[in-house]
Design an enzyme around this catalytic site. Structure first.
Site, PDB file in Angstrom:
ATOM      1  N   HIS A 190      34.749  37.674  33.339  1.00  0.00           N
ATOM      2  CA  HIS A 190      35.695  37.830  32.232  1.00  0.00           C
ATOM      3  C   HIS A 190      35.035  38.296  30.948  1.00  0.00           C
ATOM      4  CE1 HIS A 190      38.523  36.084  35.055  1.00  0.00           C
ATOM      5  NE2 HIS A 190      39.364  36.863  34.401  1.00  0.00           N
ATOM      6  N   GLU A 432      46.116  38.378  44.783  1.00  0.00           N
ATOM      7  CA  GLU A 432      44.663  38.425  44.594  1.00  0.00           C
ATOM      8  C   GLU A 432      43.941  37.553  45.606  1.00  0.00           C
ATOM      9  OE1 GLU A 432      43.793  37.161  40.571  1.00  0.00           O
ATOM     10  OE2 GLU A 432      45.321  35.615  40.603  1.00  0.00           O
ATOM     11  N   ASP A 456      39.880  39.675  41.834  1.00  0.00           N
ATOM     12  CA  ASP A 456      39.751  38.536  42.735  1.00  0.00           C
ATOM     13  C   ASP A 456      39.968  38.946  44.180  1.00  0.00           C
ATOM     14  OD1 ASP A 456      38.972  36.234  41.261  1.00  0.00           O
ATOM     15  OD2 ASP A 456      40.909  36.288  40.252  1.00  0.00           O
ATOM     16  N   CYS A 505      46.740  45.221  38.315  1.00  0.00           N
ATOM     17  CA  CYS A 505      46.207  44.955  36.977  1.00  0.00           C
ATOM     18  C   CYS A 505      44.716  44.621  37.001  1.00  0.00           C
ATOM     19  CB  CYS A 505      47.002  43.839  36.293  1.00  0.00           C
ATOM     20  SG  CYS A 505      46.951  42.292  37.189  1.00  0.00           S
TER      21      CYS A 505
HETATM   22  C1  PEP Z   1      42.268  40.064  38.951  1.00  0.00           C
HETATM   23  O1  PEP Z   1      41.822  39.106  39.574  1.00  0.00           O
HETATM   24  O2  PEP Z   1      42.197  41.240  39.338  1.00  0.00           O
HETATM   25  C2  PEP Z   1      42.921  39.850  37.635  1.00  0.00           C
HETATM   26  C3  PEP Z   1      43.499  40.840  36.996  1.00  0.00           C
HETATM   27  O3  PEP Z   1      42.861  38.605  37.092  1.00  0.00           O
HETATM   28  P1  PEP Z   1      41.555  38.012  36.378  1.00  0.00           P
HETATM   29  O4  PEP Z   1      40.561  39.129  36.244  1.00  0.00           O
HETATM   30  O5  PEP Z   1      41.970  37.470  35.062  1.00  0.00           O
HETATM   31  O6  PEP Z   1      41.097  36.972  37.355  1.00  0.00           O
HETATM   32 MG    MG Z   2      42.365  37.093  39.063  1.00  0.00          MG
END
Ligand code: PEP
Ligand code: MG
Length: 579
Positions: A190, A432, A456, A505
């Site tokens: 993140h 995910e 994920d 996303c």
């Molecule tokens: C993902 O897992 O692709 C996602 C968009 O969520 P995060 O990156 O916040 O886990």
């Molecule tokens: Mg995720």
């Protein structure tokens, strides 16, 4: 000297570096002699004034960024810090009980926090967390080991650290961070995602960098290639500056696309949305002409503070985002806490496998009060724009049903109170976890949309920790196993006959090499970090969907990630290929 790390967020930067050292936690003696008492209390007084100026700088920076909520919280903390009752309590413990300053502070803070925590009033009870937060700051100032104060930086620096946490980055002023370099972390950690959102170049997993640089040394960071260079000659530095100027000019040119519809050459509209983490992100999304917000990571509202945001505070933030987007759709993801997004005040014990553990929807289903507060806030905000609710980390249909049950209760409570909300607010899930992708044909019956979380999905499909730099070579969303799952998800949505959609996303959506592939696989909504939006829009508006379908079906026949990547690189028209 050249260091190779992981290319985590694109861009070039050259600036003096600032090393973030972990705060040492050495213990001081518990008591002092009577003669030391006066000097000991003086130490506390100067720590208080140091902490007060840190808080004032943080509040001023938050205000300058337009973050009034944060400024208010910090100003309230300042008042608590300067409260004479706290000073008298510490003084009494030093002069009468002869406690050394850190112990006197710790005890006085704990006493005050305990009094607040025992009160009936919810608001006052929550202030206990604030008092403890002040205590931590004061103790850090007393020990003289509070580390560099990011809030009072006067020039842009390159942050170098063993680890850069998402909450540290979220609280920094992006204008003062030229780039980040850390010894740990992966492409879709993140911190990397946040850096991309903030347009800050980042190199992670850059081992040995801490020992190699000194504070103030000029460092070059190439976030696109994952390289960090020290000992630059003036000529090298000058050519990097020219390159940065060229990049800014190219970005400028792309802004012409912001007002254009996101349609393929054969006239198919694709929803190209932005990933955001706070109301400021919504303003960024509007600036680049996003068709909406495809992922609002609400968990960031829960970070860098000492207690959970109240319903009112959450409502204000969600409403601001919806109003800023002025009727364009906003997918508000319920809190995705856990994994690498730790929230200290939630007191979740450390886990051996945090990404497989107590995370996201699992926390919400086990703590329905916490979930209810957020759902009520989102529903209330839904009266002020076009909200869509999304649950993260769904593994099974039962979880969607359990979450929907709490959503129904939230709706019912608002109806009883006569509070307006959008009765037809669409509800979707992040896909995910591989089981959700495999079960997409069933899950589509209980949701309005899917959003593929490729970050994920890649980690769980390939069993590769997205944070671990040692296995980062194995982390590849172009693996055919991952792509076949994406196809299953898009196919399930297609069978709904246009009533429901599959979007994406995860970071793959922002990778220009993947655009043709994703469109061809049947993904109809792409949500990307705002700085990546216009380059992706350029590709979408320069290709046809029929060509994208040919490309995707050819790619799906290939047996390896390497074969797929090189096929996709040449499938993109030459003028659109990434450099
Ligand atoms: C993902 O897992 O692709 C996602 C968009 O969520 P995060 O990156 O916040 O886990
Ligand atoms: Mg995720």
């Amino acid at each position: 000297m050249l260091f190779q790390g992981i290319a985590a967020a694109p861009g070039l930067a050259i600036a003096p570096c600032l090393k973030l050292r972990p705060v040492a936690t050495g213990e001081s003696p518990q008591t002092i002699s009577r003669e030391q008492a006066l000097a000991e209390f003086d130490r506390v007084k100067s720590a208080v004034s140091q902490a007060a100026s840190q808080l004032a700088a943080i509040a001023a920076a938050a205000k300058a960024r337009g973050d009034q909520l944060r400024a208010d919280i910090v100003e309230a903390q300042s008042m608590m810090l300067l409260d004479p009752v706290l000073a008298e309590s510490v003084e009494e413990k030093i002069t009468n009980q002869l406690l050394a300053a850190p112990h006197a502070v710790r005890e006085a803070i704990e006493e005050q926090a305990a009094i607040l925590a025992a009160l009936e009033d919810d608001y006052l009870r929550e202030r206990a967390g604030d008092v403890r937060d002040i205590g931590e700051r004061l103790l850090a100032c007393l020990s003289g080991e509070s580390g560099p104060d990011l809030a009072s930086l006067t020039e842009a620096v390159i942050l170098v650290a063993v680890e850069i946490t998402p909450s540290l980055l979220a609280s920094a002023d992006p204008q003062k961070i030229a780039a980040i370099v850390a010894e740990t972390g992966g492409k879709t950690s993140h911190s990397a995602i946040l850096a991309k959102n903030m347009a800050i170049p980042a190199v992670l997993g850059c081992q040995g960098i801490m020992a190699a640089v000194v504070d103030g040394e000029q460092v070059l960071v190439d976030g696109s290639n994952g390289q960090v260079e020290t000992g630059l000659t003036p000529a090298q530095a000058e050519s990097v500056q020219l390159e940065i100027q060229r990049h800014i000019a190219a970005q400028q040119e792309l802004t012409l696309l912001a007002d254009r519809q996101t349609c393929t050459l054969d006239g198919v509209h694709i929803e190209l949305a932005a990933n955001i983490m706070d109301p400021k992100g919504a303003a960024q999304a509007v600036k680049v002409g996003a068709d909406g917000v495809g992922l609002y990571r609400t968990e960031f509202l829960f970070m860098d503070r000492s207690f959970a945001p109240t319903e009112q505070e959450q409502f204000a933030a969600y409403r601001q985002v919806l109003e800023t987007m002025a009727g364009k759709p906003v997918i508000i993801r319920t809190m995705d806490i856990g994994g690498d997004k730790e929230i200290p005040y939630m007191n979740n014990p450390p886990e051996a496998n945090p990404f497989l553990g107590y995370r996201a929807i699992r926390i919400c289903l086990q703590q329905p009060d916490l979930f209810m507060t957020q759902l009520r806030a989102i529903l209330r905000a839904s009266a002020f724009g076009k909200a869509r609710i999304m649950y993260p980390m769904i593994a099974s249909l039962e979880e969607v049903q359990a979450a929907n049950k709490i959503l129904q209760q939230a709706k019912q409570s608002l109806r009883q109170e006569g509070i307006a909300f959008d009765e037809a607010v669409p509800v979707g899930i992040m896909v995910e976890i591989p089981s959700a992708a495999v079960m997409a044909d069933q899950l589509i019956n209980v949701v309005d949309f899917f959003s593929i979380g490729s970050n994920d999905l890649t980690q769980y499909t390939l069993a590769v920790d997205r944070l671990n730099e040692k296995v980062s070579e194995l982390y590849n969303p172009f693996q055919p196993g991952v792509l076949r799952l994406i196809r299953l998800v898009a196919e399930a949505a297609e069978h709904s006959g246009g009533a429901k959609f599959a979007g994406i996303c995860g970071e793959l959506a922002a990778d220009p090499r993947a655009t043709l592939l994703l469109l061809g696989l049947g993904v109809t909504e792409l949500s990307v970090n705002p700085p990546a939006l216009l380059p992706i829009k350029k590709i979408i508006t320069s290709v046809s969907l029929s060509y994208a379908k040919e490309v995707a079906s050819a790619a799906l026949q290939l047996p390896t990630a390497a074969a797929i990547e090189s096929y996709l690189a040449q499938a993109l028209p030459p003028d659109l290929r990434p450099l």
